[in-house]
Every structure is written in structure tokens, then in C-alpha cells.
Design an enzyme around this catalytic site. Structure first.
Site, PDB file in Angstrom:
ATOM      1  CG  ASP A   1      -2.142  -1.012   1.023  1.00 50.88           C
ATOM      2  OD1 ASP A   1      -2.414  -1.527  -0.102  1.00 50.88           O
ATOM      3  OD2 ASP A   1      -2.868  -1.183   2.116  1.00 50.88           O
TER       4      ASP A   1
ATOM      5  CB  ALA B   1      -3.931  11.494  23.072  1.00 51.36           C
TER       6      ALA B   1
END
Length: 268
Positions: free
Chosen positions: A46, A186
Site C-alpha cells: 500500500d 488523545a
């Protein structure tokens, strides 16, 4: 049909590239053309296909892609390294069949008087800080949504939703949905600072604008490429008017790809 071969430098990829070139040269209706191809064959994984996409994205509307994987199973690659002869046979019988996926459009506005850049992403774009908390305002169609505080933000395409976006807890989007996804990395959520704390799915009519409080010291990526170190005033994301096209001689359904890639062929 004019064909370009785009390979990584791995030994197994070079072997496949050599065999593929020999097969194309022997075929009557096929020719090698790396400058003005109608079809690009990526050999590797990929990451190699992402590089091929960015190498040829100036003519993305006129090109179809094919991926051959020579290592671990690739999400965008339909063919194995031991199927070169079968692929050449399929190329000779090509009738223009394809499947297309949405792309992400980025407009990066700089605060150093250098104007802006426009880029395309096949998987995602990430804005983050490494040494301290990133603070940014997020707008959707000029409507203020939130002041984000955290490590960063990932904006992905439907096919890119299976990549970095998935690893940070984003949802997997079916590529028939012409949408982009913004996922938090986060985020800081307490009684003082709040964010939505969940991915946002954005329709093609809407634009997501991210405005970092500090124009400097940010890291911006477009797929595997890093944008040069310049002060970023804002980034505008939306679904591109362009799409990527894959030549599909044997169609593998998107959710079959997801299952094979993340769960395995044997789900028992």
C-alpha cells in the site's frame, strides 16, 4: 494501452517488475510508457501505491491503478506476486472496467506571506504536535464546533479510514459514502477543557477548517508525505472533485477486503 510500472526497491518487487515488463513487451496491444500512462501498475504494498498515486496525481482523472503486493497483504492491492502471467492476460482483455474511491482535498494557508498549497490525499492528512499539546479551533462550514486540545487530528477518506484513522479509534467508512472523517488523537477532556471526543463524519457539501493557535511547531502530513516546515494559518479539508480509479478485473468487495485484512480468511 499505455502502461507504467511503479515498483519499490525490494528484491522480490524487482523480480516481479522484470517479469511484468517482459510480458507487456511481448503483448501486441500493450506498451510501456512511464510519462503518459493510461494505467499504472504498483508493485510492493500500500505504501508503494500511495507513492504511485502522488507521482501521477496531476493526471489522476485519466489514469487507472493496479496493485501487486510482494509482501504482506495490501488493502489496495488485488494481485499476488505469483500471478503476473494471469495479470498480463487480463490486461490484454481490458475493456476499461474500473471502480473509484473518494479523495481528500487539502488547502493549506500559510501565515508567512507565502499564499497556500492545494494537495490530494488517498488515505489521510494528520496535523499534530510532538513536544506539547496542540490547540486548534475546528469549524464546519464556518460554524465553530470546538477548541481541540490534545495530540492531533486525523482527517481521512473512506478507504483511508482503515489505516491510521482506525488505529486511533475512528470508524471504518464504506467508500460508497462520499464523506470524510475527522478523528481526535488523545484529546484532553476534564472539567475545564471539553471536546466532542468522537469521530465526526462530514458530508461532501461541507468544509472542515482547522486553525491552530500556534502557527509554528506543527507537523502536517498528506498520506506518507510531510509538508515542509512552514507556519500554518489554517487547513481546509473537503471531499475532492477528483477520484482515484482502479482497474478491477476481479472485483473484491470493500467489506471483504476489511475482513481479510483485519480478521483473516478463516473467521471460525
Amino acid at each position: 494501452m499505455r502502461i507504467a510500472i511503479f515498483s519499490n526497491n525490494g528484491k522480490s518487487s524487482n523480480v516481479v517488475a522484470t517479469k511484468l515488463k517482459q510480458g507487456i513487451l511481448k503483448a501486441r496491444n500493450l506498451q510501456l510508457d512511464g510519462l503518459n500512462p493510461e494505467l499504472v501498475i504498483s508493485i510492493g504494498g500500500d505504501g508503494t501505491l500511495l507513492s504511485a498515486f502522488h507521482h501521477y496525481n496531476d493526471s489522476i482523472d485519466e489514469i487507472r491503478f493496479i496493485g501487486i503486493h510482494t509482501g504482506h497483504l495490501g488493502f489496495y492491492t488485488d494481485w499476488r506476486d505469483n500471478e503476473v502471467d494471469h495479470l498480463v492476460h487480463s490486461l490484454q482483455r481490458d475493456n476499461g472496467q474500473s471502480v473509484s474511491y473518494p479523495l481528500l482535498s487539502l488547502k493549506i494557508n500559510y501565515s508567512d506571506g507565502g499564499g497556500s498549497d492545494k494537495l490530494l490525499a488517498l488515505n489521510e492528512s494528520v496535523l499534530k504536535r510532538v513536544s506539547s499539546t496542540m490547540v486548534t479551533d475546528i469549524y464546519i462550514n464556518h460554524q465553530f464546533i470546538e477548541k481541540f486540545r490534545g495530540d492531533g487530528l486525523c482527517t481521512s477518506t473512506p478507504t483511508g479510514s482503515t489505516a491510521y484513522n482506525k488505529s486511533i479509534g475512528g470508524a471504518i467508512l464504506d467508500p460508497s459514502l462520499n464523506a470524510i472523517q475527522v478523528s481526535e488523537m488523545a484529546s484532553i477532556n476534564n472539567r475545564v477543557f471539553r471536546t466532542l471526543g468522537s469521530p465526526m463524519i462530514i458530508s461532501p457539501e461541507q468544509t472542515v477548517t482547522i486553525i491552530p493557535k500556534d502557527h509554528y511547531h506543527n507537523v502536517l502530513t498528506c498520506d506518507q508525505m510531510m509538508v515542509h516546515d512552514r507556519p500554518i494559518r489554517s487547513i481546509e479539508y473537503q471531499i475532492s472533485n477528483h477520484r482515484i480509479y482502479f482497474a478491477r478485473y476481479r472485483h473484491i468487495h470493500f467489506w471483504e477486503r476489511v475482513s481479510n485484512s483485519f480478521i483473516g480468511l478463516d473467521n471460525n
